[in-house]
Design an enzyme around this catalytic site. Structure first.
Site, PDB file in Angstrom:
ATOM      1  N   LEU A  84      92.920  31.779  48.296  1.00 19.68           N
ATOM      2  CA  LEU A  84      92.367  31.456  46.985  1.00 19.68           C
ATOM      3  C   LEU A  84      92.121  29.960  46.925  1.00 19.68           C
ATOM      4  O   LEU A  84      93.047  29.163  47.027  1.00 19.68           O
ATOM      5  CB  LEU A  84      93.333  31.885  45.879  1.00 19.68           C
ATOM      6  CG  LEU A  84      92.879  31.623  44.440  1.00 19.68           C
ATOM      7  CD1 LEU A  84      91.615  32.421  44.128  1.00 19.68           C
ATOM      8  CD2 LEU A  84      93.977  31.984  43.456  1.00 19.68           C
ATOM      9  N   GLY A  85      90.835  29.584  46.768  1.00 26.70           N
ATOM     10  CA  GLY A  85      90.477  28.170  46.827  1.00 26.70           C
ATOM     11  C   GLY A  85      90.365  27.514  45.468  1.00 26.70           C
ATOM     12  O   GLY A  85      90.039  28.151  44.473  1.00 26.70           O
ATOM     13  N   VAL A 114      81.604  32.608  44.434  1.00 25.50           N
ATOM     14  CA  VAL A 114      82.772  33.452  44.175  1.00 25.50           C
ATOM     15  C   VAL A 114      82.446  34.719  43.382  1.00 25.50           C
ATOM     16  O   VAL A 114      83.324  35.563  43.169  1.00 25.50           O
ATOM     17  CB  VAL A 114      83.862  32.659  43.420  1.00 25.50           C
ATOM     18  CG1 VAL A 114      84.412  31.559  44.296  1.00 25.50           C
ATOM     19  CG2 VAL A 114      83.314  32.066  42.119  1.00 25.50           C
ATOM     20  N   PHE A 137      86.578  54.472  44.084  1.00 24.43           N
ATOM     21  CA  PHE A 137      86.740  55.132  45.378  1.00 24.43           C
ATOM     22  C   PHE A 137      88.083  54.832  46.035  1.00 24.43           C
ATOM     23  O   PHE A 137      88.285  55.120  47.206  1.00 24.43           O
ATOM     24  CB  PHE A 137      85.590  54.754  46.307  1.00 24.43           C
ATOM     25  CG  PHE A 137      84.253  55.185  45.779  1.00 24.43           C
ATOM     26  CD1 PHE A 137      83.952  56.532  45.625  1.00 24.43           C
ATOM     27  CD2 PHE A 137      83.313  54.245  45.395  1.00 24.43           C
ATOM     28  CE1 PHE A 137      82.731  56.935  45.103  1.00 24.43           C
ATOM     29  CE2 PHE A 137      82.091  54.642  44.878  1.00 24.43           C
ATOM     30  CZ  PHE A 137      81.802  55.987  44.739  1.00 24.43           C
ATOM     31  N   LEU A 178      71.019  49.945  29.449  1.00 19.34           N
ATOM     32  CA  LEU A 178      70.250  49.089  30.360  1.00 19.34           C
ATOM     33  C   LEU A 178      69.639  47.885  29.635  1.00 19.34           C
ATOM     34  O   LEU A 178      68.430  47.622  29.710  1.00 19.34           O
ATOM     35  CB  LEU A 178      69.160  49.892  31.064  1.00 19.34           C
ATOM     36  CG  LEU A 178      69.647  50.999  32.007  1.00 19.34           C
ATOM     37  CD1 LEU A 178      68.462  51.747  32.605  1.00 19.34           C
ATOM     38  CD2 LEU A 178      70.514  50.432  33.126  1.00 19.34           C
ATOM     39  N   GLU A 290      72.008  39.285  38.808  1.00 13.08           N
ATOM     40  CA  GLU A 290      73.288  39.564  39.472  1.00 13.08           C
ATOM     41  C   GLU A 290      73.078  40.657  40.515  1.00 13.08           C
ATOM     42  O   GLU A 290      73.497  41.792  40.353  1.00 13.08           O
ATOM     43  CB  GLU A 290      74.343  39.955  38.437  1.00 13.08           C
ATOM     44  CG  GLU A 290      74.666  38.832  37.469  1.00 13.08           C
ATOM     45  CD  GLU A 290      75.758  39.200  36.487  1.00 13.08           C
ATOM     46  OE1 GLU A 290      76.318  40.319  36.597  1.00 13.08           O
ATOM     47  OE2 GLU A 290      76.056  38.382  35.601  1.00 13.08           O
ATOM     48  N   LEU A 291      72.417  40.289  41.592  1.00 15.94           N
ATOM     49  CA  LEU A 291      72.061  41.225  42.648  1.00 15.94           C
ATOM     50  C   LEU A 291      72.425  40.622  44.003  1.00 15.94           C
ATOM     51  O   LEU A 291      72.113  39.453  44.268  1.00 15.94           O
ATOM     52  CB  LEU A 291      70.562  41.529  42.612  1.00 15.94           C
ATOM     53  CG  LEU A 291      70.026  42.157  41.321  1.00 15.94           C
ATOM     54  CD1 LEU A 291      68.511  42.114  41.304  1.00 15.94           C
ATOM     55  CD2 LEU A 291      70.526  43.590  41.183  1.00 15.94           C
ATOM     56  N   PHE A 324      70.226  53.229  40.399  1.00  8.07           N
ATOM     57  CA  PHE A 324      70.360  54.464  41.171  1.00  8.07           C
ATOM     58  C   PHE A 324      71.027  55.567  40.350  1.00  8.07           C
ATOM     59  O   PHE A 324      72.075  56.096  40.712  1.00  8.07           O
ATOM     60  CB  PHE A 324      71.123  54.193  42.470  1.00  8.07           C
ATOM     61  CG  PHE A 324      70.334  53.375  43.452  1.00  8.07           C
ATOM     62  CD1 PHE A 324      69.349  53.968  44.226  1.00  8.07           C
ATOM     63  CD2 PHE A 324      70.562  52.017  43.583  1.00  8.07           C
ATOM     64  CE1 PHE A 324      68.603  53.225  45.119  1.00  8.07           C
ATOM     65  CE2 PHE A 324      69.827  51.258  44.469  1.00  8.07           C
ATOM     66  CZ  PHE A 324      68.836  51.862  45.243  1.00  8.07           C
ATOM     67  N   HIS A 421      48.655  60.590  50.199  1.00  3.70           N
ATOM     68  CA  HIS A 421      48.915  61.863  49.515  1.00  3.70           C
ATOM     69  C   HIS A 421      49.597  62.850  50.466  1.00  3.70           C
ATOM     70  O   HIS A 421      49.235  62.935  51.635  1.00  3.70           O
ATOM     71  CB  HIS A 421      47.578  62.462  49.036  1.00  3.70           C
ATOM     72  CG  HIS A 421      47.735  63.664  48.164  1.00  3.70           C
ATOM     73  ND1 HIS A 421      48.203  63.579  46.873  1.00  3.70           N
ATOM     74  CD2 HIS A 421      47.520  64.982  48.410  1.00  3.70           C
ATOM     75  CE1 HIS A 421      48.243  64.790  46.349  1.00  3.70           C
ATOM     76  NE2 HIS A 421      47.841  65.668  47.262  1.00  3.70           N
TER      77      HIS A 421
END
Length: 448
Positions: A84-85, A114, A137, A178, A290-291, A324, A421
């Site tokens: 931790l800096g 960070v 998860f 959204l 933020e990606l 998604f 097509h």
């Protein structure tokens, strides 16, 4: 040492996992539709997810991503310190290691990357009993009936894949789903999710989460319009109420960094703070997307400016992204609302269309929300300001058109592009109906 990077390796992997599971969670739906194409799929009603197998696979994926990253750092002779800096002075960082020992690092340049950590609302039981997308998860048991607090892209993605995996999902929406995205498209995403069983509680904020003797969680919330309170019992409460920047722990005053906004994020127009040799990239920046790909690209360009004599700056305009959800939403450029604010409704032309993907015809899948639109200047040559697409593989579709928007594509060029097509991406090349015309945007046939 010429450069120290204050960074975190693992948090973004939870977002990678969410996107990956969102795409995979539709497999059960595809199995059902396969019957219409002649596949003999026995006992579809008994198809279910093995949660322990799923989480094991996801954790193994995360470990492999982190391992590859560390190996890559080592091969490039970059020292990785798991600590931790915080700043000691403008050129010195103190890293506190897991065993409590400290290591002092001095560098000519320092980059702050960070990111952020999940925000927990200030209500009883939030930190004690709730989880975030970082934790989903890591659960040793299936999430079961889940309450998702928050309707940003992480909240909707989580609710979407949980519902697709067969778990009940309810979403608390504080204001609008959204936020920051085109709201017509956002409504189509949530409408499709509702049609598939996701429940939405609009204009609601959480009040408390209480753990019952059964181990389940009783959540209470308030409808801010009607002032009515409601409660229900869930197996899991997932908080998706945003993330906060990890800047307070950095002791920024010691470095002289004062360009910090009220929300704790760093203000740095060209990734450079008010201190010439201290830079910031990624989610820690104020007012930037933020990606993860944005952070990677900005960091790559910064490294080239610092060490390779380059001058190219990061362009934060027209950054493509995709939500998604079970029916994906991809976009690049301005939303219709933002375009109206900037240019005025009379100076815009909105091209739009509903469509039905070819693969939905034989199963006769009832899809009401496959829709796309182009936001363009009204004056010739009608430069495209934004493209929006709700439908299958929206991420793949928008990725291709993003380059065209960056290059200043016009509606004439888009309409003169011959489509492939039958693909869903070709729908952009067939746009010809405007909202102003009042004509029906529903297709007459698959090749109209």
């Amino acid at each position: 040492m010429s450069l120290v990077v204050l960074d975190t390796i693992s948090p973004a992997t939870s977002l990678i996992s969410c996107s990956m599971i969102c795409m995979f969670s539709n497999y059960r739906k595809h199995a059902k539709e396969a019957v219409a194409y002649g596949w003999e799929v026995p006992s579809l009603e008994n198809v279910k997810i093995n949660w322990s197998s799923l989480t094991e696979a996801v954790q193994n994926h995360i470990k492999s991503v982190n391992w590859v990253t560390r190996v890559d750092l080592r091969e490039k002779k970059i020292e990785y310190i798991n600590g931790l800096g915080e700043f000691k002075d403008p050129h010195t960082v103190i890293a506190t290691l897991k065993n409590g020992s400290k290591k002092e690092l001095t560098a000519k340049n320092i980059v702050i990357a960070v990111g952020g950590r999940p925000h927990y609302p200030d209500i009883p039981g939030a930190k004690e009993y709730c989880i975030s997308s970082d934790d989903i998860f890591s659960l040793s048991h299936p999430p079961g009936k889940t309450l998702v607090v928050g309707a940003g892209y992480i909240g909707l993605e989580c609710a979407g894949f949980l519902n697709s995996l067969g778990y009940s999902a309810t979403v608390l929406v504080r204001s609008v789903p959204l936020r920051g995205f085109d709201q017509q498209m956002a409504s189509m995403v949530t409408n499709e999710m509702e049609s598939k069983g996701v429940r939405f509680q609009h204009k609601c904020i959480p009040l408390s989460v209480e753990k019952l003797e059964s181990g389940q969680l009783k959540a209470r919330w308030l409808n801010t319009e009607t002032k009515e309170q409601s409660e229900d019992v869930f197996d899991t409460v997932l908080l998706a109420t945003g993330r906060y920047a990890l800047t307070q722990q950095l002791n920024l005053p010691a470095a002289g960094v004062t360009s910090v906004s009220a929300n704790g994020k760093i203000v740095a127009e060209t990734e450079q703070t008010n201190v010439a040799h201290v830079f910031a990239v990624g989610d820690v920046l104020d007012g930037r997307p933020e990606l993860t790909p944005v952070a990677i690209h900005a960091g790559r360009l910064l490294a080239r400016r610092l060490f390779a004599g380059a001058a190219q700056l990061m362009d934060y305009d027209n950054v493509a992204t995709t939500v998604f959800t079970p029916l994906e939403y991809g976009c690049v450029g301005l939303s219709e609302e933002t375009a109206v604010q900037r240019y005025g409704a009379d100076n815009l032309e909105i091209y739009h269309a509903f469509y039905k993907p070819t693969e939905f015809f034989i199963p006769q899948r009832n899809i009401r929300n496959c829709y796309l639109k182009a936001v363009a200047r009204r004056e010739a040559p009608q430069r495209v300001l934004g493209l929006h697409f709700v439908g299958p593989v929206a991420g793949e579709v928008i990725q291709g058109f993003a380059a065209a928007v960056k290059c200043g594509i016009t509606m004439e060029q888009l309409m003169n592009t011959v489509g492939i097509h039958p693909t869903v991406a070709e729908e952009f090349t067939r746009l010809n109906i405007t909202k102003r015309s009042g004509k029906d945007p529903n297709p007459a046939s698959c090749c109209s």
